[in-house]
Design a protein around this motif. Structure first.
Motif, mmCIF file in Angstrom:
data_model
loop_
_atom_site.group_PDB
_atom_site.id
_atom_site.type_symbol
_atom_site.label_atom_id
_atom_site.label_comp_id
_atom_site.label_asym_id
_atom_site.label_seq_id
_atom_site.Cartn_x
_atom_site.Cartn_y
_atom_site.Cartn_z
ATOM 1 N N MET A 148 81.057 34.966 109.134
ATOM 2 C CA MET A 148 81.533 35.939 110.126
ATOM 3 C C MET A 148 81.504 35.309 111.511
ATOM 4 O O MET A 148 80.527 34.703 111.906
ATOM 5 N N VAL A 149 82.588 35.436 112.248
ATOM 6 C CA VAL A 149 82.701 34.856 113.577
ATOM 7 C C VAL A 149 82.681 35.973 114.613
ATOM 8 O O VAL A 149 83.428 36.940 114.500
ATOM 9 N N VAL A 150 81.822 35.844 115.602
ATOM 10 C CA VAL A 150 81.697 36.884 116.621
ATOM 11 C C VAL A 150 82.741 36.669 117.700
ATOM 12 O O VAL A 150 82.958 35.560 118.174
ATOM 13 N N SER A 151 83.380 37.751 118.098
ATOM 14 C CA SER A 151 84.392 37.679 119.153
ATOM 15 C C SER A 151 83.764 37.248 120.466
ATOM 16 O O SER A 151 82.625 37.589 120.789
ATOM 17 N N HIS A 152 84.512 36.483 121.245
ATOM 18 C CA HIS A 152 84.061 36.071 122.574
ATOM 19 C C HIS A 152 84.380 37.129 123.628
ATOM 20 O O HIS A 152 84.081 36.941 124.799
ATOM 21 N N TYR A 153 84.974 38.221 123.236
ATOM 22 C CA TYR A 153 85.422 39.244 124.180
ATOM 23 C C TYR A 153 84.425 40.398 124.125
ATOM 24 O O TYR A 153 84.309 41.083 123.129
ATOM 25 N N SER A 154 83.684 40.611 125.228
ATOM 26 C CA SER A 154 82.512 41.463 125.191
ATOM 27 C C SER A 154 82.829 42.951 125.253
ATOM 28 O O SER A 154 82.052 43.762 124.771
ATOM 29 N N ASP A 155 83.937 43.333 125.858
ATOM 30 C CA ASP A 155 84.189 44.751 126.085
ATOM 31 C C ASP A 155 84.637 45.497 124.840
ATOM 32 O O ASP A 155 84.450 46.706 124.728
ATOM 33 N N ILE A 156 85.261 44.810 123.915
ATOM 34 C CA ILE A 156 85.661 45.421 122.652
ATOM 35 C C ILE A 156 85.242 44.500 121.516
ATOM 36 O O ILE A 156 85.068 43.298 121.691
ATOM 37 N N THR A 157 85.043 45.080 120.349
ATOM 38 C CA THR A 157 84.768 44.282 119.157
ATOM 39 C C THR A 157 85.948 44.429 118.208
ATOM 40 O O THR A 157 86.560 45.495 118.119
ATOM 41 N N LEU A 158 86.253 43.358 117.501
ATOM 42 C CA LEU A 158 87.478 43.312 116.716
ATOM 43 C C LEU A 158 87.225 42.991 115.252
ATOM 44 O O LEU A 158 86.460 42.077 114.921
ATOM 45 N N THR A 159 87.896 43.729 114.397
ATOM 46 C CA THR A 159 88.076 43.363 113.000
ATOM 47 C C THR A 159 89.540 42.981 112.824
ATOM 48 O O THR A 159 90.428 43.749 113.192
ATOM 49 N N ALA A 160 89.800 41.800 112.306
ATOM 50 C CA ALA A 160 91.172 41.381 112.048
ATOM 51 C C ALA A 160 91.623 41.943 110.701
ATOM 52 O O ALA A 160 90.936 41.778 109.698
ATOM 53 N N VAL A 161 92.767 42.617 110.717
ATOM 54 C CA VAL A 161 93.337 43.194 109.498
ATOM 55 C C VAL A 161 94.693 42.539 109.255
ATOM 56 O O VAL A 161 95.617 42.707 110.053
ATOM 57 N N ILE A 162 94.797 41.790 108.174
ATOM 58 C CA ILE A 162 96.038 41.113 107.828
ATOM 59 C C ILE A 162 96.768 41.953 106.787
ATOM 60 O O ILE A 162 96.224 42.245 105.715
ATOM 61 N N LEU A 163 97.981 42.344 107.106
ATOM 62 C CA LEU A 163 98.763 43.218 106.227
ATOM 63 C C LEU A 163 99.531 42.377 105.211
ATOM 64 O O LEU A 163 100.482 41.677 105.563
ATOM 65 N N ALA A 164 99.105 42.457 103.958
ATOM 66 C CA ALA A 164 99.735 41.688 102.882
ATOM 67 C C ALA A 164 100.020 42.587 101.678
ATOM 68 O O ALA A 164 100.052 42.126 100.538
ATOM 69 N N GLY A 165 100.224 43.881 101.953
ATOM 70 C CA GLY A 165 100.375 44.840 100.858
ATOM 71 C C GLY A 165 101.798 45.220 100.530
ATOM 72 O O GLY A 165 102.029 46.103 99.700
ATOM 73 N N GLY A 166 102.768 44.568 101.160
ATOM 74 C CA GLY A 166 104.167 44.913 100.917
ATOM 75 C C GLY A 166 104.639 44.493 99.538
ATOM 76 O O GLY A 166 104.001 43.674 98.857
ATOM 77 N N GLU A 167 105.779 45.028 99.132
ATOM 78 C CA GLU A 167 106.309 44.745 97.802
ATOM 79 C C GLU A 167 107.127 43.467 97.747
ATOM 80 O O GLU A 167 107.485 43.008 96.660
ATOM 81 N N GLY A 168 107.458 42.887 98.888
ATOM 82 C CA GLY A 168 108.213 41.641 98.907
ATOM 83 C C GLY A 168 109.569 41.746 98.239
ATOM 84 O O GLY A 168 110.031 40.802 97.599
ATOM 85 N N VAL A 179 85.911 49.299 108.357
ATOM 86 C CA VAL A 179 85.891 48.699 109.691
ATOM 87 C C VAL A 179 84.724 49.260 110.494
ATOM 88 O O VAL A 179 84.554 50.476 110.586
ATOM 89 N N HIS A 180 83.936 48.369 111.086
ATOM 90 C CA HIS A 180 82.761 48.791 111.849
ATOM 91 C C HIS A 180 82.821 48.298 113.304
ATOM 92 O O HIS A 180 81.806 48.323 114.001
ATOM 93 N N SER A 181 83.981 47.894 113.732
ATOM 94 C CA SER A 181 84.174 47.442 115.107
ATOM 95 C C SER A 181 84.834 48.549 115.915
ATOM 96 O O SER A 181 85.269 49.567 115.378
#
Length: 199
Positions: free
Chosen positions: A1-21, A95-97
């Motif tokens: 787990m990598v901690v964000s360098h941006y102190s005012d908000i915390t981020l969870t990255a969500v990559i959307l890969a659920g499409g039908e293609g 998501v907990h950010s």
């Protein structure tokens, strides 16, 4: 787990890969190879240093995706067919950010600089949705979204709206476009021949 360098908000990255293609013949787009790596790898690498955790929204090949991210979440079967917002709703429970950094799986040319600009905008006004845009228009799946706002309204929107457009939902919450000059960074791959040509 990598901690964000941006102190005012915390981020969870969500990559959307659920499409039908569908335009690729029904293949799992995130796992298609571009310059030697699956498309989804580019987005995970890009977002990893900017977020606390990595989540993939996917509906197929879940075991393969679990090897790449902290968490893999399929869509809620009761909300099938509503597009990327359905994936975001399913992810919310994991998501907990304070915010989600949302990216599609198919824009491997996107730069870190574009996301840094997006994050700076979100820090300046953290209660709004912030998304990238170019001269050709909005890029709503390259966005930062406040988790509390989604928890309060996304499910109701999906159950009541006649049209589940991403920008329609953003406007209901309140949103801000962050202009990015480099149009080519949003080149995406919808057809197999595009991947072949890029090798």
């Amino acid at each position: 787990m990598v901690v964000s360098h941006y102190s005012d908000i915390t981020l969870t990255a969500v990559i959307l890969a659920g499409g039908e293609g569908q335009r690729m013949g029904g293949v799992d787009k995130g796992l298609q190879i571009y310059q030697g790596r699956p498309l989804v790898h580019y987005m995970l690498s890009l977002a990893g240093s900017l977020s606390e955790s990595l989540v993939i929204s996917a509906n197929r090949n879940l075991d393969r995706y679990r090897q790449m991210a902290d968490c893999v979440v399929p869509d809620d079967e009761c909300l099938g067919g509503v597009g990327p917002l359905g994936g975001l709703l399913a992810v919310l429970g994991y998501v907990h950010s304070s915010h989600m950094l949302v990216l599609p799986c198919d824009t491997p040319k996107l730069s870190r600089a574009a996301l840094v600009e997006l994050i700076a905008s979100a820090e300046a006004c953290s209660d709004k949705i912030h998304y990238l845009s170019t001269v050709s228009g909005s890029q709503p799946l390259h966005a930062i979204l406040p988790v509390a706002s989604l928890q309060a309204s996304l499910r109701a929107f999906l159950h009541t709206a006649e049209h589940h457009g991403v920008m329609k939902f953003y406007r209901e919450i309140g949103c801000h476009a962050v202009h990015w000059d480099v149009e080519s960074e949003f080149d995406n791959f919808n057809y197999s021949h595009q991947l072949q040509a890029a090798k």
